[in-house]
Design an enzyme around this catalytic site. Structure first.
Site: not given
Length: 281
Positions: A56, A67, A181
Protein backbone atom coordinates in the site's frame (compact mmCIF):
# COMPACT_ATOMS: atom_id res chain seq x y z
CA UNK A 1 -11.64 -17.92 -5.12
CA UNK A 2 -10.08 -20.83 -6.96
CA UNK A 3 -11.27 -19.77 -10.41
CA UNK A 4 -9.62 -16.41 -10.98
CA UNK A 5 -10.71 -14.72 -14.21
CA UNK A 6 -7.97 -13.84 -16.64
CA UNK A 7 -8.80 -10.13 -16.42
CA UNK A 8 -8.39 -10.06 -12.63
CA UNK A 9 -5.91 -7.69 -11.04
CA UNK A 10 -2.55 -8.62 -9.58
CA UNK A 11 -4.26 -8.35 -6.18
CA UNK A 12 -6.85 -11.04 -6.94
CA UNK A 13 -4.25 -13.30 -8.46
CA UNK A 14 -1.95 -12.97 -5.44
CA UNK A 15 -4.75 -13.75 -2.99
CA UNK A 16 -5.74 -16.78 -5.08
CA UNK A 17 -2.15 -18.05 -4.87
CA UNK A 18 -2.09 -17.49 -1.11
CA UNK A 19 -5.41 -19.30 -0.70
CA UNK A 20 -4.17 -22.25 -2.75
CA UNK A 21 -1.11 -22.59 -0.51
CA UNK A 22 -3.05 -21.91 2.72
CA UNK A 23 -0.74 -19.02 3.53
CA UNK A 24 -1.53 -15.71 5.22
CA UNK A 25 -0.65 -12.71 3.09
CA UNK A 26 1.38 -9.73 4.27
CA UNK A 27 0.21 -6.30 3.11
CA UNK A 28 2.86 -3.64 3.75
CA UNK A 29 2.02 0.07 4.05
CA UNK A 30 4.49 2.95 3.71
CA UNK A 31 3.99 6.67 3.16
CA UNK A 32 5.30 7.75 -0.24
CA UNK A 33 7.91 10.51 -0.14
CA UNK A 34 9.09 9.81 3.41
CA UNK A 35 11.85 10.89 3.34
CA UNK A 36 11.92 11.17 -0.51
CA UNK A 37 10.51 9.55 -3.65
CA UNK A 38 13.92 7.99 -4.39
CA UNK A 39 13.98 6.45 -0.91
CA UNK A 40 10.42 5.12 -1.32
CA UNK A 41 11.40 3.38 -4.55
CA UNK A 42 14.21 1.61 -2.70
CA UNK A 43 11.86 0.73 0.18
CA UNK A 44 9.17 -0.74 -2.08
CA UNK A 45 11.66 -2.96 -3.88
CA UNK A 46 13.11 -4.11 -0.52
CA UNK A 47 9.60 -4.91 0.78
CA UNK A 48 8.70 -6.84 -2.37
CA UNK A 49 11.94 -8.81 -2.40
CA UNK A 50 11.57 -9.76 1.27
CA UNK A 51 8.10 -11.23 0.79
CA UNK A 52 5.41 -8.53 0.98
CA UNK A 53 2.41 -9.83 -0.99
CA UNK A 54 0.73 -6.45 -1.54
CA UNK A 55 2.15 -2.96 -0.96
CA UNK A 56 0.00 0.00 0.00
CA UNK A 57 1.44 3.31 -1.12
CA UNK A 58 0.25 6.03 1.23
CA UNK A 59 -0.48 9.34 -0.49
CA UNK A 60 0.57 12.03 2.00
CA UNK A 61 -2.25 14.31 3.12
CA UNK A 62 -2.34 17.44 5.27
CA UNK A 63 -5.14 16.22 7.55
CA UNK A 64 -4.81 12.42 8.00
CA UNK A 65 -7.68 11.90 10.44
CA UNK A 66 -7.54 8.09 10.49
CA UNK A 67 -3.85 7.96 11.31
CA UNK A 68 -1.98 7.95 14.58
CA UNK A 69 1.16 9.98 15.35
CA UNK A 70 3.62 7.72 13.49
CA UNK A 71 1.92 7.99 10.10
CA UNK A 72 0.92 11.62 10.71
CA UNK A 73 4.60 12.50 11.10
CA UNK A 74 5.45 10.51 7.96
CA UNK A 75 2.81 12.47 6.02
CA UNK A 76 4.29 15.75 7.27
CA UNK A 77 7.79 14.71 6.21
CA UNK A 78 6.55 13.57 2.79
CA UNK A 79 4.65 16.81 2.16
CA UNK A 80 7.72 18.82 3.16
CA UNK A 81 9.76 16.84 0.62
CA UNK A 82 7.30 17.99 -2.06
CA UNK A 83 5.37 14.75 -2.62
CA UNK A 84 2.13 15.06 -4.60
CA UNK A 85 -0.40 12.57 -5.96
CA UNK A 86 1.14 13.06 -9.42
CA UNK A 87 4.53 12.20 -7.92
CA UNK A 88 3.08 9.05 -6.36
CA UNK A 89 1.70 7.94 -9.73
CA UNK A 90 5.06 8.55 -11.36
CA UNK A 91 6.67 6.42 -8.65
CA UNK A 92 4.27 3.56 -9.49
CA UNK A 93 5.48 3.74 -13.09
CA UNK A 94 9.09 3.50 -11.89
CA UNK A 95 8.32 0.57 -9.57
CA UNK A 96 6.80 -1.32 -12.51
CA UNK A 97 10.16 -1.28 -14.30
CA UNK A 98 11.51 -3.60 -11.60
CA UNK A 99 8.61 -5.34 -9.87
CA UNK A 100 5.15 -6.78 -10.47
CA UNK A 101 4.18 -6.70 -6.76
CA UNK A 102 0.49 -5.75 -6.35
CA UNK A 103 0.18 -2.02 -5.54
CA UNK A 104 -2.68 -0.25 -3.76
CA UNK A 105 -2.89 3.54 -3.69
CA UNK A 106 -3.93 4.41 -0.13
CA UNK A 107 -5.29 7.95 -0.04
CA UNK A 108 -7.77 10.31 1.48
CA UNK A 109 -10.41 11.27 -1.07
CA UNK A 110 -9.54 14.96 -1.40
CA UNK A 111 -6.35 14.56 -3.54
CA UNK A 112 -8.21 12.17 -5.87
CA UNK A 113 -11.15 14.54 -6.21
CA UNK A 114 -8.80 17.48 -6.84
CA UNK A 115 -7.11 15.60 -9.70
CA UNK A 116 -10.47 14.51 -11.13
CA UNK A 117 -11.78 10.95 -11.05
CA UNK A 118 -11.32 10.16 -14.74
CA UNK A 119 -7.86 11.70 -14.95
CA UNK A 120 -6.80 9.93 -11.72
CA UNK A 121 -8.14 6.51 -12.73
CA UNK A 122 -6.59 6.71 -16.19
CA UNK A 123 -3.21 7.81 -14.82
CA UNK A 124 -3.22 5.22 -12.00
CA UNK A 125 -4.08 2.38 -14.38
CA UNK A 126 -1.54 3.38 -17.03
CA UNK A 127 1.16 3.73 -14.36
CA UNK A 128 0.52 0.16 -13.19
CA UNK A 129 -1.49 0.52 -9.97
CA UNK A 130 -3.88 -2.32 -9.11
CA UNK A 131 -6.30 -0.85 -6.60
CA UNK A 132 -7.28 2.20 -4.60
CA UNK A 133 -8.36 2.64 -1.00
CA UNK A 134 -9.87 6.05 -0.25
CA UNK A 135 -10.03 5.99 3.53
CA UNK A 136 -12.71 8.63 4.07
CA UNK A 137 -15.00 7.80 1.14
CA UNK A 138 -18.25 6.12 2.22
CA UNK A 139 -20.02 3.46 0.13
CA UNK A 140 -23.06 5.75 -0.19
CA UNK A 141 -21.01 8.43 -1.94
CA UNK A 142 -18.85 6.12 -4.04
CA UNK A 143 -20.98 5.26 -7.10
CA UNK A 144 -19.12 7.47 -9.60
CA UNK A 145 -15.76 6.58 -8.07
CA UNK A 146 -16.43 2.84 -8.32
CA UNK A 147 -17.81 3.06 -11.86
CA UNK A 148 -14.83 5.02 -13.17
CA UNK A 149 -12.18 2.98 -11.36
CA UNK A 150 -13.81 -0.29 -12.44
CA UNK A 151 -13.77 0.90 -16.06
CA UNK A 152 -9.99 1.20 -15.70
CA UNK A 153 -9.72 -2.28 -14.07
CA UNK A 154 -8.71 -0.87 -10.69
CA UNK A 155 -9.90 -2.62 -7.53
CA UNK A 156 -11.88 -0.48 -5.08
CA UNK A 157 -11.05 -1.44 -1.50
CA UNK A 158 -13.19 -0.24 1.41
CA UNK A 159 -12.80 -0.33 5.18
CA UNK A 160 -14.99 -2.31 7.58
CA UNK A 161 -14.84 -1.65 11.33
CA UNK A 162 -15.77 -3.35 14.63
CA UNK A 163 -18.61 -0.82 14.90
CA UNK A 164 -20.05 -1.82 11.49
CA UNK A 165 -23.36 -3.66 11.72
CA UNK A 166 -23.84 -6.86 9.71
CA UNK A 167 -25.96 -4.87 7.24
CA UNK A 168 -23.24 -2.23 6.92
CA UNK A 169 -20.50 -4.87 6.46
CA UNK A 170 -22.57 -6.38 3.63
CA UNK A 171 -22.89 -2.94 1.97
CA UNK A 172 -19.14 -2.27 2.33
CA UNK A 173 -18.29 -5.71 0.94
CA UNK A 174 -20.64 -5.21 -2.03
CA UNK A 175 -18.71 -2.05 -2.97
CA UNK A 176 -15.31 -3.70 -2.58
CA UNK A 177 -13.13 -5.65 -4.99
CA UNK A 178 -9.67 -7.16 -4.55
CA UNK A 179 -10.06 -7.59 -0.81
CA UNK A 180 -12.01 -6.25 2.16
CA UNK A 181 -9.91 -4.29 4.67
CA UNK A 182 -11.10 -4.85 8.24
CA UNK A 183 -9.96 -2.41 10.91
CA UNK A 184 -9.09 -4.52 13.96
CA UNK A 185 -10.20 -1.90 16.50
CA UNK A 186 -11.76 1.52 16.83
CA UNK A 187 -9.42 4.51 16.86
CA UNK A 188 -6.47 5.49 14.69
CA UNK A 189 -3.55 3.58 13.20
CA UNK A 190 -0.63 2.57 15.41
CA UNK A 191 1.27 -0.49 16.61
CA UNK A 192 -0.16 -2.31 19.65
CA UNK A 193 1.03 -5.19 21.83
CA UNK A 194 -2.14 -7.30 21.65
CA UNK A 195 -4.95 -7.87 19.17
CA UNK A 196 -8.53 -7.10 20.31
CA UNK A 197 -10.49 -9.93 21.95
CA UNK A 198 -13.46 -9.36 19.68
CA UNK A 199 -11.46 -9.68 16.45
CA UNK A 200 -12.47 -13.34 15.75
CA UNK A 201 -16.16 -12.44 15.99
CA UNK A 202 -15.67 -9.47 13.67
CA UNK A 203 -13.98 -11.74 11.13
CA UNK A 204 -16.81 -14.28 11.39
CA UNK A 205 -19.36 -11.53 10.75
CA UNK A 206 -17.43 -10.33 7.71
CA UNK A 207 -17.04 -13.86 6.32
CA UNK A 208 -20.81 -14.28 6.49
CA UNK A 209 -21.37 -11.42 4.04
CA UNK A 210 -18.52 -11.76 1.52
CA UNK A 211 -16.38 -14.20 -0.44
CA UNK A 212 -13.66 -11.59 -0.85
CA UNK A 213 -10.30 -12.14 0.87
CA UNK A 214 -10.15 -10.29 4.19
CA UNK A 215 -7.12 -8.29 5.32
CA UNK A 216 -6.87 -7.08 8.91
CA UNK A 217 -5.05 -3.87 9.81
CA UNK A 218 -4.53 -1.25 12.54
CA UNK A 219 -2.30 -2.28 15.43
CA UNK A 220 -0.56 -5.29 13.84
CA UNK A 221 3.18 -5.20 14.38
CA UNK A 222 4.50 -8.48 15.82
CA UNK A 223 5.11 -11.98 14.44
CA UNK A 224 2.77 -13.28 17.17
CA UNK A 225 -0.07 -11.20 15.76
CA UNK A 226 0.53 -12.73 12.34
CA UNK A 227 0.59 -16.26 13.74
CA UNK A 228 -2.81 -15.70 15.36
CA UNK A 229 -4.31 -14.16 12.23
CA UNK A 230 -3.13 -17.11 10.14
CA UNK A 231 -6.10 -19.07 11.46
CA UNK A 232 -8.60 -16.28 10.90
CA UNK A 233 -7.85 -13.83 8.09
CA UNK A 234 -6.40 -13.91 4.56
CA UNK A 235 -3.82 -11.17 5.16
CA UNK A 236 -2.32 -8.95 7.83
CA UNK A 237 -1.70 -5.26 7.10
CA UNK A 238 1.48 -3.80 8.62
CA UNK A 239 1.76 -0.01 8.58
CA UNK A 240 2.91 2.00 11.57
CA UNK A 241 5.51 -0.63 12.53
CA UNK A 242 7.17 -0.17 9.11
CA UNK A 243 6.84 3.61 9.05
CA UNK A 244 8.48 3.65 12.50
CA UNK A 245 11.48 1.74 11.14
CA UNK A 246 11.91 4.41 8.46
CA UNK A 247 11.60 7.21 11.01
CA UNK A 248 14.27 5.88 13.36
CA UNK A 249 16.79 4.68 10.75
CA UNK A 250 19.96 6.75 10.31
CA UNK A 251 20.08 6.34 6.52
CA UNK A 252 17.94 5.21 3.60
CA UNK A 253 19.98 2.01 3.23
CA UNK A 254 19.55 1.24 6.93
CA UNK A 255 15.81 1.83 6.66
CA UNK A 256 15.54 -0.47 3.62
CA UNK A 257 17.42 -3.21 5.50
CA UNK A 258 15.19 -2.78 8.57
CA UNK A 259 12.04 -2.98 6.44
CA UNK A 260 13.27 -6.13 4.72
CA UNK A 261 14.12 -7.75 8.06
CA UNK A 262 10.70 -6.85 9.50
CA UNK A 263 8.79 -8.26 6.52
CA UNK A 264 10.94 -11.41 6.47
CA UNK A 265 10.16 -12.12 10.14
CA UNK A 266 6.44 -11.47 9.64
CA UNK A 267 6.32 -13.57 6.47
CA UNK A 268 8.10 -16.38 8.31
CA UNK A 269 5.44 -16.21 11.04
CA UNK A 270 2.74 -16.25 8.34
CA UNK A 271 4.18 -19.37 6.75
CA UNK A 272 4.39 -21.17 10.08
CA UNK A 273 0.99 -20.04 11.33
CA UNK A 274 -2.13 -22.15 10.90
CA UNK A 275 -3.78 -22.01 7.51
CA UNK A 276 -7.50 -21.31 7.50
CA UNK A 277 -8.32 -24.76 6.27
CA UNK A 278 -6.77 -26.27 9.42
CA UNK A 279 -9.02 -24.27 11.73
CA UNK A 280 -12.42 -25.55 12.74
CA UNK A 281 -15.25 -23.20 11.74
Amino acid sequence: MSDVPSNSTRISKRFAELSASGELGIVAYITVGDPSLEATLQFVLALAESGADVIELGVPFSDPLADGPTIQRASERALKSGTTLAGVLDLVRRIRKSSQVPLVLFSYYNPILQMGLEKFASAAASAGADGVLATDLTPEESADYRRILSAHHLDTIFLGAPTSTDERLAKIAACSSGFLYLISRTGVTGAKDALPDDLPSLLRRARAVTHLPIAVGFGISLPGHVSVLGGLADAAVIGSALVSEIEKAHSVDAAASALAAKISSLKDAARHGLSRREVAP
